[in-house]
Design an enzyme around this catalytic site. Structure first.
Site: not given
Lengths: 741, 316
Positions: A477, A479, A627, A634, A697-698, A701
């Site tokens: 999206i 990202t 990356n 992000q 990990k994420g 957000e």
């Protein structure tokens, strides 16, 4: 059987970090910058001779549609067909839909879709739609959160992206501890309704072949959308295909199917030919979803040396009857120590458009409040706000002290950020620093967002030419999914990035985690890892190697003294492997979260009270960064969005007529380039073996979490004015500004 | 968008005659506002008269020592003209404070004067709006009015003129030159060009049907510091909450007009003698008859403080 991830990751081929972990240009960048990336509305190749659908939104906020007069529209040039909500029984809802998307006479919210007009051209469809006359029976509705909050009830809730919990959660005895605390804070704050305002509107081309339909659409979660469309259309899943290889921004607004997909499918069936539908910009605010406004109360009690003994966070938001609360108290369960705790979510019934997930649902508005409260508390305690946070760090889940964080270096983020930002030079006394016309201030906040892991699958093909092709319904999206997925396959198969093709977003591909809740990057690459493990086994077997000691490097497979080109394994035909990764109980045994620290410098115009951000720094601790280049993008995107939430973004509610008034990008202001200064992002060098074989990990957000509070705290430091109602627009400062020079 | 017919006349008089004789006709130049409004069904002309070929795109000196700016001079070109930058800096600055580079490349001098309000209710055809649909009511009066007018408004309409350029032209005492369907020329002082809404908010200006703007004439330059200060919620690409166009001497004397506060650029010449006494003395007079809403009362304080900033700048 999918690969089970239930023990911490050991050494694996990803740890070579020859491709993974390197700053890498996005492989789809050239398509996007040359206009050749096929976004949904521009799929000229897939469905020849499409007709155009134009969606008509309801002009009332609540009530019934009595009649829809389409006679004049039918006579309009180019008119093909029209499908109205009165022709259609109320359709089932898809996954995570609170509002009904189409069908029946009930209007639940303003700009609910009531008709789609199909014509030969877009302009003809639009012109014909304007000729439709609608008779309504309006009803009174509830549109004012502040008024309805008085009767809001505690409810459990889940953002659908993992943050949630019970309506009321307690640890210890908050009230008693708060009453006894020598230093206390009790403040109430509000956050605004916000629109995702993604560049690409919701758009779909639908084409039927017999009883099968294909939807070229813009969607973050293909498997959800696939199942939802089958349910809504009442046809078997096998008869539905979704394809969404490029998504021009979603931010949670495209987690689920919306009216564009449903109406494109209905219109194409009615017209007997492919139909393309995009929601116009004015429809997006009120037809789709938004981040709900909140009223949040925070109470903190502490000892004079700044140890938190009691902390309570209560949030009230509104939604349609079947909607969820904004889970704005979630981070407060985990971010700081304190023996006595209370969190509560209340939900008021509102007849506004549906509130739903938007980038870091829960944490984004929750931290905008909690981290201002922490700033206020630090000042009461006479403590530096960085030190106050460090003093209340916890390495265990305060709710279950036996449960540790898998890896938590919030303190490292705070310390490094303070050092790099020059925090020590900040004047803690507000309103002291002047630079020409600007009152200058500095603020900081902690960032926190849970790390979620979601089952994810992929298929990997090794071609005769040695090219590795990955297929998964994971979406990109904006990202960078394409790139990290290709990096993962390249690392696993020992080939350069150029020898990998990533194909995404097609419901014919294995089901992935999808893009949401910042779980997509880590989970989907872990799924690719699992498929590549299978492919390595197939290659080894084909070449007569033992899979366990075969090395995949430089396009070759080696074991002992023997070296064979990888492509040779496919010399008799393509090798295909498919697998998924499934996550066991590790994430329950230990709390997996991501952490960060934001530091912001603002200038506030001494005369006009305009706030402009001058400097931003984020330090992030989010496991292995797959990356660094796209991860940085992000985070700076999140910082930009958080700045918007702090300073300007607000869907203005007309509480009488029941709708978001500023429903275009002229009225709903998001930051422009001139609003955003240099943004610095630092990633701590870490890897979390509890999260996945990727040890990542994420991060998508984390960047928005806390940044709004850092801006707000900087405004306070600049002016001495504490604005507790977002966005911090100049009208809220002006009356209290120091006399201009 | 309603279907429309289209023509490109050869002369200004022909263009004026074409609009005068054709029902529901409109001129189109840059189209940066009109086309958007047509797509949204807010403007529904049946006929468009394209004036782009009329060669009204030069900036010429006048015998009086001023400049005559052709109606079709693009905002970009007007802002960049060396004579404008040197002698009418307030105008150049106002232009550059508006829109974006792309829009300024298209937008024309005459079209900019004629841009319509950005009131959100004007933009939503499901809502009442006396300006869009006379007699339907004004949803903004008891709705969201944070950006709307604080003075000169009526019970029928609290819209603002959204432009920047016109505010600078007001402080420069520009004159709008027109030609009508019979070929007759007219000069309209900028002060009389935009109307107050009164009970006919659908009429933005004093132009007659078919009357075509051919130029805007600027009188000879006014000495002093030329200031255009636009206050907004973000740093670029936003309409003014309040703007100040001022030409001020070192002692603070001079002239000032306000944007973002009314249906037209707002200037009260009688208050200008008080400029050396400071901002409040001026704005107390300029906004004496203000009738702000609960949402936009801050604009009065903002206007005062923004003028104060301009005075500080001029005195520095």
């Amino acid at each position: 059987m999918p690969m089970k991830f239930d023990t911490p990751a050991g050494q694996n081929p990803i740890d070579q970090l020859k491709v993974v972990g390197r700053p890498t240009d996005r492989i789809d960048g050239k398509y996007k910058t040359t206009g050749t990336a096929p976004y949904a509305y521009e799929r000229h190749d897939v469905a020849p001779n499409p007709a155009y659908g134009y969606v008509l939104g309801a002009g009332i906020a609540k009530g019934r549609v009595r009649a829809i007069h389409v006679e004049e529209a039918r006579r309009a040039p180019g008119f093909l067909t029209v499908v109205t909500t009165l022709d259609t029984p109320r359709l089932e809802r898809g996954k995570m839909n609170a509002a009904y998307l189409f069908g029946g006479d009930e209007i639940q919210h303003y700009h609910q879709a009531i008709a789609v007009v199909v014509a030969e051209t877009f302009e003809q469809a639009r012109a014909a739609a304007y000729l439709i006359k609608v008779d309504y029976a309006p009803e009174a509705g509830r549109f004012d959160l502040a008024a309805e909050a008085k009767v809001a009830q505690p409810v459990p809730g889940d953002s659908g992206e993992g943050s949630g919990g019970d309506g009321v959660e307690r640890v210890g005895d908050f009230e008693a501890a708060f009453a006894q605390a020598p230093i206390t804070l009790d403040q109430t704050y509000t956050t605004a309704d916000e629109s995702h305002a993604m560049m690409e509107p919701h758009a779909t081309i639908a084409a039927w072949e017999g009883d099968r339909v294909t939807l070229w659409t813009s969607n973050q979660m293909i498997a959800w959308g696939h199942g939802s469309m089958a349910k809504i259309l009442g046809i078997p899943k096998e008869n539905v295909r979704l394809d969404s290889p490029y998504v021009g921004g979603g931010f949670g607004g495209k987690l689920f199917v919306r009216a564009d997909a449903v109406l494109a499918a209905l219109a194409a069936r009615a017209a007997g030919r492919p139909v393309k539908v995009a929601l116009t910009r004015p429809l997006i605010a009120n037809n789709t979803t938004h981040r709900p406004a909140t009223i949040q109360r925070v109470r903190i009690g502490a000892t004079p040396d700044g140890r938190i003994t009691a902390i309570a966070h209560e949030s009230t938001s509104g939604n349609l009857p079947d909607g969820d609360p904004e889970t704005a108290v979630n981070q407060t369960k985990l971010l700081y120590a304190g023996a006595n705790r209370l969190t509560a979510m209340k939900l008021a019934h509102l007849d506004l458009p549906e509130g739903n997930a938007m980038r870091a649902p829960g944490e984004a508005p929750g931290l905008m409040v909690l981290e201002v409260a922490m700033d206020e508390m630090a000042e009461k305690l006479g403590l530096d706000p960085v030190e106050f946070r460090i003093r209340n760090d916890t390495q265990v889940d305060p709710n279950k002290p036996g449960r540790r964080f898998s890896h938590r270096d919030l303190v490292g983020c705070l310390r490094l950020g303070a050092e790099r930002f020059g925090w020590a030079k900040r004047n803690p006394k507000p309103g002291q620093v002047r630079d020409g016309q600007w009152l200058v201030g500095h603020g900081m906040a902690a960032a926190f967002r849970n790390n979620l892991v979601v089952k994810s699958g992929a298929r990997v093909r090794l071609g005769r030419d040695g090219v590795v092709t990955v297929e998964t319904d994971m979406t990109d999206i904006g990202t960078g999914s394409y790139t990290i997925i290709a990096q993962t396959a390249a690392e696993m198969m020992g080939v350069p990035l150029e020898r990998v093709v990533a194909r995404l977003g097609d419901s014919r591909f294995p089901v992935s985690a999808g893009s949401g809740g910042q779980f997509g990057g880590n989970s989907s690459t872990a799924g690719v890892y699992a498929a590549c493990v299978r492919l390595r086994e197939a290659v080894a077997q084909r070449l007569g190697f033992n899979a366990n000691d075969a090395q995949f490097v430089d396009g070759q497979v080696r074991s002992g003294n023997r070296t064979v080109p990888l492509a040779q394994a496919a010399s008799d035909g393509e090798l295909v492997a498919e697998d998924a990764i499934e996550f066991g109980k590790l994430s329950q045994e230990q709390q997996q979260s991501t952490f960060g620290a934001h530091f912001v410098e603002v200038g506030v115009d001494a005369d006009t009270a305009e706030v402009r951000v001058r400097r931003m720094l984020a330090v992030c601790a989010a496991g292995r960064i797959l990356n660094p280049k796209s991860a940085r993008s992000q985070v700076i995107g999140g910082m930009t969005m958080g700045t918007g939430a702090a300073l300007m973004e607000e869907l203005a509610v007309d509480t009488k007529r029941g709708f978001f008034v500023n429903h275009d990008l002229a009225g709903y202001e998001v930051p422009v380039h001139a609003d955003i200064p240099h943004q610095e992002v630092i990633f701590l060098d870490e890897a979390d073996p509890m999260s996945s074989p990727m040890k990542a990990k994420g991060v998508g957000e984390l960047g928005i979490c806390g940044v709004g509070a850092a801006v707000a705290n900087a405004v306070y430091n600049a002016t001495g004015i504490r604005v507790r109602d977002y966005p911090i627009t100049l009208d809220k400062l002006l009356d209290r500004m120091p006399e201009a020079a | 968008m309603r279907s429309f017919t289209y023509e490109r006349p050869g002369t200004p008089a022909e263009a004026a005659a074409a609009v005068a004789r054709t029902p529901e006709a409109k001129f189109i130049a840059g189209g940066t506002n009109l086309l958007d409004l047509m797509k949204l069904q807010i403007e529904t002309p049946a006929h468009l008269v394209d004036v782009n070929g009329l060669k009204l795109d030069t900036i010429e000196p006048t015998p009086e020592g001023g400049l005559r700016v052709g109606a079709l001079v693009r905002n970009t070109d007007l802002a960049a003209d060396p004579r404008v930058r040197k002698d009418y800096a307030v105008l150049s600055r106002a232009l550059l404070a508006g829109a974006s580079g792309q829009l300024r490349n298209r937008a024309t001098t005459a079209g900019n004067l004629l841009q319509r309000t950005r009131c959100p209710y004007f933009y939503d055809t499901a809502q009442p709006c006396n300006k869009r649909r006379p007699g339907s009511g004004c949803a903004a009066l008891d709705g969201i009015s944070r950006t709307l007018a604080v003075i000169g408004s009526s019970e029928a309409c609290i819209a603002t003129h959204p432009g920047d350029m016109a505010v600078a032209m007001r402080v420069l005492d520009a004159t709008v030159e027109t030609i009508d369907a019979k070929g007759a020329a007219r000069s309209i002082p900028i002060a009389e060009f935009h109307r107050l809404p009164g009970d006919r908010p659908e009429v933005d200006t004093t132009l007659q049907a078919g009357e075509l703007i051919t130029a805007v004439t600027l009188p000879k330059p006014v000495a002093g510091t030329h200031i255009y200060r636009k206050v907004r919620d973000r740093a670029s690409y936003a309409y003014a909450l309040v703007s100040v166009a001022a030409i001020l001497g070192k002692d603070g004397s001079g002239r000032v007009a306000f944007g973002g506060v009314a249906h037209k650029p707002w200037r009260v010449e009688a208050a200008e003698a008080d400029l050396p006494r400071g901002a409040k003395a001026v704005t107390d007079t300029v906004f004496a008859d203000a009738k702000p809403t609960h949402h936009n009362a801050y604009k009065l304080k903002l206007a005062e403080r923004t003028l104060g900033a301009a005075l500080t700048q001029a005195r520095a």
